[in-house]
Design a protein around this motif. Structure first.
Motif, PDB file in Angstrom:
ATOM      1  N   MET A  25      66.422  61.018  41.942  1.00 42.24           N
ATOM      2  CA  MET A  25      65.603  61.042  43.119  1.00 42.24           C
ATOM      3  C   MET A  25      64.373  60.177  42.878  1.00 42.24           C
ATOM      4  SD  MET A  25      64.234  64.421  44.880  1.00 42.24           S
ATOM      5  CE  MET A  25      62.937  64.394  45.994  1.00 42.24           C
ATOM      6  N   PRO A  26      64.162  59.174  43.765  1.00 42.46           N
ATOM      7  CA  PRO A  26      62.996  58.310  43.568  1.00 42.46           C
ATOM      8  C   PRO A  26      61.700  59.037  43.929  1.00 42.46           C
ATOM      9  CG  PRO A  26      64.244  57.611  45.487  1.00 42.46           C
ATOM     10  CD  PRO A  26      65.005  58.735  44.850  1.00 42.46           C
ATOM     11  N   GLN A  27      60.676  58.744  43.161  1.00 44.93           N
ATOM     12  CA  GLN A  27      59.384  59.385  43.399  1.00 44.93           C
ATOM     13  C   GLN A  27      58.494  58.438  44.210  1.00 44.93           C
ATOM     14  OE1 GLN A  27      57.404  60.563  39.846  1.00 44.93           O
ATOM     15  NE2 GLN A  27      55.737  61.567  40.919  1.00 44.93           N
ATOM     16  N   PHE A  28      57.848  58.975  45.233  1.00 42.61           N
ATOM     17  CA  PHE A  28      56.975  58.170  46.068  1.00 42.61           C
ATOM     18  C   PHE A  28      55.631  57.994  45.379  1.00 42.61           C
ATOM     19  CE2 PHE A  28      53.625  57.923  49.273  1.00 42.61           C
ATOM     20  CZ  PHE A  28      54.005  56.753  49.927  1.00 42.61           C
ATOM     21  N   THR A  29      55.165  56.744  45.292  1.00 42.97           N
ATOM     22  CA  THR A  29      53.826  56.473  44.762  1.00 42.97           C
ATOM     23  C   THR A  29      52.996  55.842  45.866  1.00 42.97           C
ATOM     24  OG1 THR A  29      54.491  54.311  43.967  1.00 42.97           O
ATOM     25  CG2 THR A  29      54.656  56.131  42.403  1.00 42.97           C
ATOM     26  N   SER A  30      51.735  56.203  45.910  1.00 45.37           N
ATOM     27  CA  SER A  30      50.864  55.669  46.955  1.00 45.37           C
ATOM     28  C   SER A  30      50.549  54.198  46.665  1.00 45.37           C
ATOM     29  CB  SER A  30      49.579  56.487  47.033  1.00 45.37           C
ATOM     30  OG  SER A  30      48.878  56.385  45.821  1.00 45.37           O
ATOM     31  N   PRO A  31      50.323  53.415  47.687  1.00 42.74           N
ATOM     32  CA  PRO A  31      50.006  51.999  47.458  1.00 42.74           C
ATOM     33  C   PRO A  31      48.667  51.840  46.740  1.00 42.74           C
ATOM     34  CG  PRO A  31      49.805  52.557  49.783  1.00 42.74           C
ATOM     35  CD  PRO A  31      50.348  53.761  49.078  1.00 42.74           C
ATOM     36  N   ARG A  32      48.599  50.861  45.911  1.00 37.98           N
ATOM     37  CA  ARG A  32      47.381  50.615  45.147  1.00 37.98           C
ATOM     38  C   ARG A  32      46.321  49.994  46.053  1.00 37.98           C
ATOM     39  NH1 ARG A  32      50.852  49.065  40.327  1.00 37.98           N
ATOM     40  NH2 ARG A  32      50.766  51.014  39.182  1.00 37.98           N
ATOM     41  N   PRO A  33      45.054  50.306  45.831  1.00 34.15           N
ATOM     42  CA  PRO A  33      44.004  49.730  46.674  1.00 34.15           C
ATOM     43  C   PRO A  33      43.918  48.217  46.482  1.00 34.15           C
ATOM     44  CG  PRO A  33      43.049  51.089  44.931  1.00 34.15           C
ATOM     45  CD  PRO A  33      44.536  51.232  44.841  1.00 34.15           C
ATOM     46  N   GLN A  34      43.699  47.518  47.592  1.00 36.94           N
ATOM     47  CA  GLN A  34      43.651  46.051  47.557  1.00 36.94           C
ATOM     48  C   GLN A  34      42.305  45.526  47.054  1.00 36.94           C
ATOM     49  OE1 GLN A  34      46.214  44.072  48.194  1.00 36.94           O
ATOM     50  NE2 GLN A  34      47.523  45.846  48.587  1.00 36.94           N
ATOM     51  N   GLY A  35      41.273  46.312  47.027  1.00 30.62           N
ATOM     52  CA  GLY A  35      39.942  45.855  46.650  1.00 30.62           C
ATOM     53  C   GLY A  35      39.780  45.550  45.175  1.00 30.62           C
ATOM     54  N   LEU A  36      40.720  45.964  44.336  1.00 28.81           N
ATOM     55  CA  LEU A  36      40.579  45.756  42.904  1.00 28.81           C
ATOM     56  C   LEU A  36      41.058  44.379  42.452  1.00 28.81           C
ATOM     57  CD1 LEU A  36      41.683  49.255  41.558  1.00 28.81           C
ATOM     58  CD2 LEU A  36      39.373  48.370  41.886  1.00 28.81           C
ATOM     59  N   GLN A  37      41.703  43.649  43.320  1.00 30.84           N
ATOM     60  CA  GLN A  37      42.190  42.321  42.931  1.00 30.84           C
ATOM     61  C   GLN A  37      41.019  41.342  42.891  1.00 30.84           C
ATOM     62  OE1 GLN A  37      45.146  41.288  45.752  1.00 30.84           O
ATOM     63  NE2 GLN A  37      46.727  42.586  44.854  1.00 30.84           N
ATOM     64  N   LEU A  38      41.011  40.488  41.893  1.00 30.35           N
ATOM     65  CA  LEU A  38      39.961  39.483  41.773  1.00 30.35           C
ATOM     66  C   LEU A  38      40.274  38.294  42.667  1.00 30.35           C
ATOM     67  CD1 LEU A  38      39.451  39.451  37.906  1.00 30.35           C
ATOM     68  CD2 LEU A  38      38.035  40.565  39.626  1.00 30.35           C
ATOM     69  N   LYS A  39      39.252  37.840  43.386  1.00 30.56           N
ATOM     70  CA  LYS A  39      39.432  36.682  44.248  1.00 30.56           C
ATOM     71  C   LYS A  39      39.081  35.429  43.451  1.00 30.56           C
ATOM     72  CE  LYS A  39      38.310  39.177  48.451  1.00 30.56           C
ATOM     73  NZ  LYS A  39      37.418  39.265  49.604  1.00 30.56           N
ATOM     74  N   LEU A  40      39.986  34.493  43.451  1.00 30.05           N
ATOM     75  CA  LEU A  40      39.735  33.259  42.721  1.00 30.05           C
ATOM     76  C   LEU A  40      38.876  32.331  43.565  1.00 30.05           C
ATOM     77  CD1 LEU A  40      43.290  32.609  41.265  1.00 30.05           C
ATOM     78  CD2 LEU A  40      41.313  33.597  40.121  1.00 30.05           C
ATOM     79  N   ARG A  41      37.865  31.734  42.924  1.00 29.15           N
ATOM     80  CA  ARG A  41      36.994  30.806  43.634  1.00 29.15           C
ATOM     81  C   ARG A  41      37.526  29.390  43.515  1.00 29.15           C
ATOM     82  NH1 ARG A  41      30.895  32.172  41.831  1.00 29.15           N
ATOM     83  NH2 ARG A  41      31.356  34.180  40.951  1.00 29.15           N
ATOM     84  N   LYS A  42      37.034  28.527  44.408  1.00 29.07           N
ATOM     85  CA  LYS A  42      37.410  27.119  44.318  1.00 29.07           C
ATOM     86  C   LYS A  42      36.799  26.532  43.047  1.00 29.07           C
ATOM     87  CE  LYS A  42      36.348  24.559  47.719  1.00 29.07           C
ATOM     88  NZ  LYS A  42      35.868  23.884  48.929  1.00 29.07           N
ATOM     89  N   PRO A  43      37.484  25.610  42.401  1.00 29.20           N
ATOM     90  CA  PRO A  43      36.886  24.982  41.217  1.00 29.20           C
ATOM     91  C   PRO A  43      35.724  24.091  41.624  1.00 29.20           C
ATOM     92  CG  PRO A  43      38.980  23.973  41.743  1.00 29.20           C
ATOM     93  CD  PRO A  43      38.819  25.152  42.651  1.00 29.20           C
ATOM     94  N   ARG A  44      34.768  23.927  40.723  1.00 26.35           N
ATOM     95  CA  ARG A  44      33.608  23.094  41.011  1.00 26.35           C
ATOM     96  C   ARG A  44      33.998  21.630  41.040  1.00 26.35           C
ATOM     97  NH1 ARG A  44      28.043  25.097  38.893  1.00 26.35           N
ATOM     98  NH2 ARG A  44      28.232  27.305  39.275  1.00 26.35           N
ATOM     99  N   ASN A  45      33.270  20.866  41.838  1.00 29.54           N
ATOM    100  CA  ASN A  45      33.494  19.435  41.916  1.00 29.54           C
ATOM    101  C   ASN A  45      32.948  18.800  40.636  1.00 29.54           C
ATOM    102  OD1 ASN A  45      33.584  16.739  42.510  1.00 29.54           O
ATOM    103  ND2 ASN A  45      32.728  16.952  44.553  1.00 29.54           N
ATOM    104  N   PRO A  46      33.760  18.131  39.836  1.00 25.83           N
ATOM    105  CA  PRO A  46      33.287  17.585  38.561  1.00 25.83           C
ATOM    106  C   PRO A  46      32.372  16.374  38.730  1.00 25.83           C
ATOM    107  CG  PRO A  46      35.570  16.983  38.924  1.00 25.83           C
ATOM    108  CD  PRO A  46      35.186  17.922  40.036  1.00 25.83           C
ATOM    109  N   LEU A  47      32.277  15.810  39.925  1.00 22.31           N
ATOM    110  CA  LEU A  47      31.450  14.626  40.117  1.00 22.31           C
ATOM    111  C   LEU A  47      30.021  14.962  40.530  1.00 22.31           C
ATOM    112  CD1 LEU A  47      34.042  12.458  42.049  1.00 22.31           C
ATOM    113  CD2 LEU A  47      33.544  12.463  39.616  1.00 22.31           C
ATOM    114  N   VAL A  48      29.768  16.208  40.896  1.00 24.52           N
ATOM    115  CA  VAL A  48      28.441  16.573  41.397  1.00 24.52           C
ATOM    116  C   VAL A  48      27.420  16.638  40.272  1.00 24.52           C
ATOM    117  CG1 VAL A  48      27.120  18.424  42.488  1.00 24.52           C
ATOM    118  CG2 VAL A  48      29.315  17.743  43.414  1.00 24.52           C
ATOM    119  N   ALA A  49      27.743  17.288  39.178  1.00 22.14           N
ATOM    120  CA  ALA A  49      26.775  17.469  38.097  1.00 22.14           C
ATOM    121  C   ALA A  49      26.278  16.139  37.531  1.00 22.14           C
ATOM    122  CB  ALA A  49      27.366  18.344  37.005  1.00 22.14           C
TER     123      ALA A  49
END
Length: 64
Positions: A1-25
């Motif tokens: 018998m499969p056991q029901f698990t509640s869905p994991r909260p979405q807020g714990l995932q890390l959001k990836l940022r855009k990489p910095r422009n290497p020509l600006v610095a």
């Protein structure tokens, strides 16, 4: 018998940022910007100086 698990909260995932422009610095380190005094600014300064001299001239009354 499969056991029901509640869905994991979405807020714990890390959001990836855009990489910095290497020509600006490097451009900021070189102080990139204007190449020199613009001729428009020189013309404006000359115009203001001329108007200032004209205002300082004594007024001439041509009426009889």
């Amino acid at each position: 018998m499969p056991q029901f698990t509640s869905p994991r909260p979405q807020g714990l995932q890390l959001k990836l940022r855009k990489p910095r422009n290497p020509l600006v610095a490097p451009s900021l380190q070189r102080l990139a910007g204007r190449h020199g005094t613009a001729s428009k600014g020189l013309r404006q300064q000359a115009k203001h100086a001329l108007l200032k001299e004209i205002r300082q001239l004594p007024s001439i009354d041509h009426s009889p």
